[in-house]
Design a protein around this motif. Structure first.
Motif, short mmCIF file in Angstrom:
data_model
loop_
_atom_site.label_atom_id
_atom_site.label_comp_id
_atom_site.label_asym_id
_atom_site.label_seq_id
_atom_site.Cartn_x
_atom_site.Cartn_y
_atom_site.Cartn_z
N TYR A 54 0.83 -1.21 0.00
CA TYR A 54 0.00 0.00 0.00
C TYR A 54 0.86 1.26 0.00
N ARG A 55 1.90 1.24 0.84
CA ARG A 55 2.78 2.41 0.91
C ARG A 55 3.49 2.64 -0.41
N ASN A 56 3.95 1.57 -1.02
CA ASN A 56 4.62 1.70 -2.31
C ASN A 56 3.66 2.22 -3.38
N HIS A 57 2.42 1.70 -3.33
CA HIS A 57 1.40 2.17 -4.28
C HIS A 57 1.10 3.64 -4.06
N ASP A 62 1.36 9.30 -5.57
CA ASP A 62 1.72 10.69 -5.24
C ASP A 62 2.71 11.25 -6.25
N LEU A 63 3.66 10.41 -6.68
CA LEU A 63 4.68 10.84 -7.64
C LEU A 63 4.05 11.16 -8.99
N LYS A 64 3.13 10.31 -9.44
CA LYS A 64 2.46 10.55 -10.72
C LYS A 64 1.61 11.82 -10.65
N GLN A 90 -6.83 15.62 -15.89
CA GLN A 90 -6.34 14.26 -15.65
C GLN A 90 -5.92 14.08 -14.19
N LEU A 91 -5.24 15.10 -13.66
CA LEU A 91 -4.80 15.07 -12.26
C LEU A 91 -5.98 14.93 -11.30
N ALA A 100 -1.07 16.92 -4.43
CA ALA A 100 -0.92 17.54 -5.75
C ALA A 100 -2.28 17.92 -6.33
N ALA A 101 -3.27 17.07 -6.12
CA ALA A 101 -4.62 17.36 -6.63
C ALA A 101 -5.21 18.58 -5.91
N ASP A 102 -4.98 18.67 -4.60
CA ASP A 102 -5.45 19.85 -3.85
C ASP A 102 -4.88 21.13 -4.46
N GLN A 103 -3.58 21.11 -4.74
CA GLN A 103 -2.94 22.27 -5.35
C GLN A 103 -3.41 22.47 -6.79
N GLY A 104 -3.78 21.37 -7.43
CA GLY A 104 -4.29 21.46 -8.79
C GLY A 104 -5.56 22.27 -8.87
#
Length: 227
Positions: A54-57, A62-64, A90-91, A100-104
């Protein structure tokens, strides 16, 4: 005749005996309940593996999301608004809930406002200020953006309150004096002269070296003449 001597039991010997007894008990338990123990160990290992996966996912997700946000910001700065909007859509569609989506939402709100889509901008700014909990400067900018949308549709009382929130969120930000001044202007338009006066006076006192200090003084003079 020699009497048999009683052997003195030391604390060390007692501890060793207790340890041996505990070890034997543990051995017996494991032998009798080996199947249950293996099941428990298996479950624990499975949970650990799931947590790692889960953490890796989440890190990959988050990176994408961050990559898409970066691409959108680059296109926005280069005024390629259609491309910026494509990356933002897309984001927000694929990675909603990430930082990142929040900032998007903030970038999208600014894009909508710049293109005259004020209702869409207001909705995006509201989404941003409700969900974002990071940089105080960025949060203040979002509050001010939302206030600008309210001001545009004539909701001056509410706009003034949000400009005030923006100033209080980041009082040392370079735009703080401007937010407070705009709060005063909107209070004035809403007929809240006392609140407007207080806002202008605070601009002069707290931000005396800012460009808005002189504007606030001019507003106070006009207000005094209108009495």
């Amino acid at each position: 005749m020699l009497k048999p001597q009683k052997k003195k039991i030391t604390k060390k010997a007692l501890k060793e005996d207790k340890f041996v007894e505990a070890a034997l008990n543990a051995k017996t338990y494991l032998e009798e309940n080996s199947k249950q123990v293996m099941i428990v160990v298996g479950v624990v290992l499975a949970l650990i593996i799931l947590i790692i996966l889960y953490r890796n996912h989440q890190q990959t997700r988050d990176l994408k999301a961050a990559t898409l946000l970066g691409l959108a910001q680059v296109e926005y700065q280069n005024m390629n608004y259609a491309k910026a909007r494509q990356f933002l859509n897309q984001l927000l569609e694929d990675y909603d809930g990430t930082d990142a989506a929040d900032q998007g939402y903030f970038v999208l709100a600014n894009l909508d406002y710049q293109q005259g889509k004020y209702e869409e901008a207001e909705a995006a700014f509201k989404k941003f200020i409700d969900s974002y909990d990071g940089s105080k400067i960025l949060k203040a900018s979002g509050l001010a953006g939302y206030a600008a949308c309210l001001e545009h549709r004539g909701a001056h009382q509410e706009a003034a309150e949000y400009y005030l929130k923006a100033q209080k969120t980041a009082p040392d930000f370079v735009e703080a004096a401007n937010y407070l001044y705009l709060a005063g202007r909107n209070f004035l338009k809403a007929g809240q002269k006392d609140k407007a006066k207080k806002a202008f006076e605070t601009v002069i006192k707290k931000y005396e070296k800012s460009n808005r200090a002189n504007d606030a003084k001019a507003q106070l003079i006009i207000m005094a003449e209108e009495k």
